[in-house]
Structure formats: C-alpha cells, structure tokens
Design an enzyme around this catalytic site. Structure first.
Site, PDB file in Angstrom:
ATOM      1  N   GLN A  77      30.887  -0.303 -15.849  1.00  0.00           N
ATOM      2  CA  GLN A  77      32.225   0.294 -15.710  1.00  0.00           C
ATOM      3  C   GLN A  77      33.186  -0.236 -16.771  1.00  0.00           C
ATOM      4  OE1 GLN A  77      32.574   2.631 -13.495  1.00  0.00           O
ATOM      5  NE2 GLN A  77      34.745   3.087 -13.741  1.00  0.00           N
TER       6      GLN A  77
ATOM      7  N   GLU B 179       9.392  -7.371  -2.919  1.00  0.00           N
ATOM      8  CA  GLU B 179       9.029  -8.566  -2.154  1.00  0.00           C
ATOM      9  C   GLU B 179       9.896  -8.763  -0.915  1.00  0.00           C
ATOM     10  OE1 GLU B 179       8.031 -12.145  -4.289  1.00  0.00           O
ATOM     11  OE2 GLU B 179       7.660 -10.992  -6.109  1.00  0.00           O
TER      12      GLU B 179
ATOM     13  N   THR C  73       2.326  -5.186  -9.708  1.00  0.00           N
ATOM     14  CA  THR C  73       2.711  -5.702 -11.015  1.00  0.00           C
ATOM     15  C   THR C  73       1.490  -6.323 -11.699  1.00  0.00           C
ATOM     16  OG1 THR C  73       4.933  -6.172 -10.193  1.00  0.00           O
ATOM     17  CG2 THR C  73       4.286  -7.250 -12.239  1.00  0.00           C
TER      18      THR C  73
ATOM     19  N   GLY D 126      32.685   1.421 -19.934  1.00  0.00           N
ATOM     20  CA  GLY D 126      33.005   2.845 -19.962  1.00  0.00           C
ATOM     21  C   GLY D 126      31.813   3.666 -20.423  1.00  0.00           C
TER      22      GLY D 126
ATOM     23  N   THR E 145      12.667  -6.020   1.216  1.00  0.00           N
ATOM     24  CA  THR E 145      13.964  -5.406   0.940  1.00  0.00           C
ATOM     25  C   THR E 145      15.107  -6.283   1.457  1.00  0.00           C
ATOM     26  OG1 THR E 145      13.980  -4.227   3.051  1.00  0.00           O
ATOM     27  CG2 THR E 145      12.941  -3.100   1.166  1.00  0.00           C
ATOM     28  N   SER E 146      16.324  -5.933   1.059  1.00  0.00           N
ATOM     29  CA  SER E 146      17.493  -6.674   1.553  1.00  0.00           C
ATOM     30  C   SER E 146      17.581  -6.584   3.075  1.00  0.00           C
ATOM     31  CB  SER E 146      18.771  -6.126   0.912  1.00  0.00           C
ATOM     32  OG  SER E 146      18.859  -6.528  -0.441  1.00  0.00           O
TER      33      SER E 146
ATOM     34  N   GLU F  83       0.836  -1.192   0.000  1.00  0.00           N
ATOM     35  CA  GLU F  83       0.000   0.000   0.000  1.00  0.00           C
ATOM     36  C   GLU F  83       0.877   1.250   0.000  1.00  0.00           C
ATOM     37  OE1 GLU F  83      -3.620  -2.169   2.483  1.00  0.00           O
ATOM     38  OE2 GLU F  83      -2.695  -0.350   3.298  1.00  0.00           O
ATOM     39  N   PRO F  84       0.297   2.409  -0.299  1.00  0.00           N
ATOM     40  CA  PRO F  84       1.094   3.643  -0.338  1.00  0.00           C
ATOM     41  C   PRO F  84       1.899   3.899   0.932  1.00  0.00           C
ATOM     42  CG  PRO F  84      -1.047   4.044  -1.328  1.00  0.00           C
ATOM     43  CD  PRO F  84      -1.092   2.663  -0.758  1.00  0.00           C
TER      44      PRO F  84
END
Length: 382
Positions: free
Chosen positions: A339, A366, A161, A342, A368-369, A129-130
């Site tokens: 990287q 789903e 989704t 470049g 967070t870390s 939800e928000p």
C-alpha cells in the site's frame, strides 16, 4: 534458568556469515528461481560446505552441534532474501533430516545424516494428502506388512516441498488403522524405490522458488529397515517435527515482514509527493510505526519459543503462538508495504509484491492459523 534476549558472540558471527552468504549466493538466484518456479539445487552443497544444513545436528554426523536459537538466526537471515528458497532448505533440514536425527536408528542416522548435512542428498517430508490437510491423523495412506517382512505402501501425498527433487522422503502411513493417530508410522523411502512416483509439480501463488509436488505410492515395497526408529507408531515423531517447524516458521514469517518493512521504509524516505517525502506524512509514519512494533513483537515471541525449545522446556503453546501471530503480522505488514508503494507495489519489479505473495503461505502451511488457535486454546485448558 533465565531467559536472555542477548545473542552470543558465536551466534552473531553466524548471523553475519549467513547474511553475507544470502546476499552473495542466494540473492542472484532469486529472480530466475521465481520466474522458472524451480528451486536452485546448487545452493544445497554450498550450504553444506559451511555447515549450515547441520546447525542443530550432532558433530559426529558432520553437524555443528548448536541450538534451535542459532538455527532460527539462519532461517531469519535467509528468509529476508528468499522465503521460497528458505522453505526448501527448511523442509530438508527441519522436516526430513531432523526426525531421523532424533528418532532414527543408528543405521538410519549413519546412512542419511552425513550426506544430508553435507548437502549431497535432499530430503522431503510427506504427510499432507489431497483430502487430508490439517487433520494429520485422518490420512489414508497405508503400509501393509508383507509376509516374510517389509511393507507395501499405497497412497497419495500433496503439497510436498522438495517432492520433485528429493533423494529420500519421510512418508507417513497407517500401519494400524484401528488406532487413530497412534497407528501412524513413518517410513524413509528412497527416490529410486519402485512404486514411488512424482505425479505432478504444483504451481503456486507464492514461494515460487520452492518446488512443490504431488506424490503417489503404488505398491511401493520397502524393507523393515525403512521404518523410522525401527518400530511402528511414530505420531510423536510427526508432532515433534511440526513443533520445531512452527518455531522456525515464526521466525521466518517475522523475517518476511521485516524485509517488506525495510523496503517500505526506504521507499517512504525516497518517494516525494506534494513536495515532501512520503514518510513525512502522518498517515505513513503511523503505518510504519505500527508495522515496526508488530514485527518486534513477532520476533520476540518466536525467539522465546526457540529459547524454550533449545532448553528442553515445554513449548507447544508458545510454538503455536509464534507461528500464528507471526503469520498474521507478515500478512498485515506485507499488505501495508504494498500500500505504501502504491502502484509500484503491485508490479513485480519491486520485491514487496513477492513478499506479499510469500506471506500468505504462513497462515496455511504446517497447521493453519485456525489450527494454531485450537492448539493454543487447548493448552490454555479450554
């Protein structure tokens, strides 16, 4: 029961089929889907024809009756081509159809599973939800029981989704606010139900080939037959869907990293600087060696979690480890791939730019870390 790292012949055949399908049917759609930020829905019935939307579902509903490991092979090969498109497919199969398969009533399975597996309808899963993300038990959407039967749902959902294009949506709502978490029930709400509204499509940094939406439920009336499993209290079903989703995410993130690595390795062998290929410089060689090692570790951890799940063994800790570690690896590997390229890595002409943007979602969606670290630490007894 021993842990085997060897895929069966049937699984390798499926991998080859998915790889060919992804190259022939998915890859040509990626550029336009990314530019328009729109999921190519025409891919769903094509996947359905091949049985790829029902890998883990019972054969009686049109599924293949295979295991989580096999499903992860599908996720891996699809994600290498487009993480965004794969996200919408996973949301349909893993998050929407799977809970119906495992927890639904016979009537709900008969109604939703065959057309979902055939790719005739698309599902979504609405928890977030928000003002409520990682704290799933803190959601405010409620479903009040009506006199004479049925429920009235009121609330708003965010970051959903397939929200813009779903035919049905699993909606988490409190039926008993006095019992935190356990008082949450899940309702299967058809798109044409009065009071179900898509309020806006969300524009995102990455996964642009996947539609994401905000949803509103205002005096949305559903019958008792919409209650998942025919009973109130479905927090366990929510958590089960998240566990299997985290296993898939572990494989998906590792696949994004591998796709970026393959591009970086190719570029390092082709790009010449100071008279020799970039890959001949020790700094680049060591980067690539580290990237390859971490990808292999992420894939091994993710497939171990898939093996545990497929064999009905506890895997809350391993699923969270797989999701957490693979997300960190994807972020690091994709950053290094940019990287190595470049300036070319920073422009949209080269796919590593997309992989880098897509990788960021892995540490957020789903759980967070940080949430995964909390789960792991709890499973360790801390």
């Amino acid at each position: 029961m021993s842990l085997s790292y060897a895929f069966t012949e049937e699984q390798e055949d499926l991998r080859e089929m998915v790889r060919d399908f992804a190259q022939a049917e998915v890859l040509p759609l990626v550029e336009e889907a990314e530019a328009n930020e729109k999921f190519p829905v025409e891919i769903i019935p094509k996947l359905g024809e091949l049985g790829l939307l029902g890998i883990v579902f019972p054969e009686e509903y049109g599924g293949l009756g295979l295991d989580k490991i096999t499903e992860c092979i599908f996720v891996e090969e699809m994600s290498k081509v487009s993480a965004g498109i794969t996200a919408s497919v996973n949301a349909h199969a893993d998050l929407a159809a799977f809970p119906i398969s495992k927890f639904g009533t016979d009537e709900q399975r008969q109604k939703y599973l065959p057309p979902s597996i055939a790719g005739e309808i698309i599902g979504a899963y609405a928890i977030t939800e928000p003002d409520t993300g990682s704290d799933a038990a803190g959601l405010t959407t409620r479903a009040d029981k009506k006199d004479g039967g049925g429920y009235v749902i009121n609330g708003r959902k965010n970051f959903i989704t397939n929200g813009t294009l779903c035919d049905y949506c699993l909606v988490a709502a409190y039926t008993d606010k006095e019992v935190r978490g356990e008082g949450i029930s899940v309702f299967i709400v058809d798109r044409d139900t009065k009071g179900f509204e898509v309020t806006r499509k969300v524009e995102k940094m990455g996964h642009r080939a996947s539609d994401t939406a905000e949803l509103a439920f205002e005096d949305c009336e559903v019958g008792e037959d919409a209650l998942l499993g025919g009973k109130e209290g479905a927090f366990g079903a929510l958590m089960e869907a998240l566990i299997t989703g985290r296993v898939s995410h572990g494989v998906k993130s590792a696949a994004i990293a591998e796709a970026a690595f393959d591009e970086a390795l190719k570029y390092a062998n082709e790009r010449v600087a100071f008279g020799r290929a970039l890959g001949k410089f020790q700094a680049i060689r060591f980067k690539l060696a580290t990237m390859a090692t971490k990808i292999e570790a992420a894939k091994s951890l993710a497939y171990k979690a898939a093996w545990l799940y497929a064999n009905g063994m506890p895997c809350v800790k391993e699923a969270s480890m797989a999701k957490y570690f693979s997300a960190e690896v994807a972020d690091e590997v994709c950053r290094e791939a940019v990287q190595i390229h470049g300036g070319y890595g920073y422009i949209t002409e080269y796919p590593v730019e997309r992989y880098y943007r897509d990788a960021k979602l892995a540490s957020i969606t789903e759980g967070t870390s940080e949430i995964q670290q909390l789960i792991i630490s709890k499973e360790l007894g801390l």
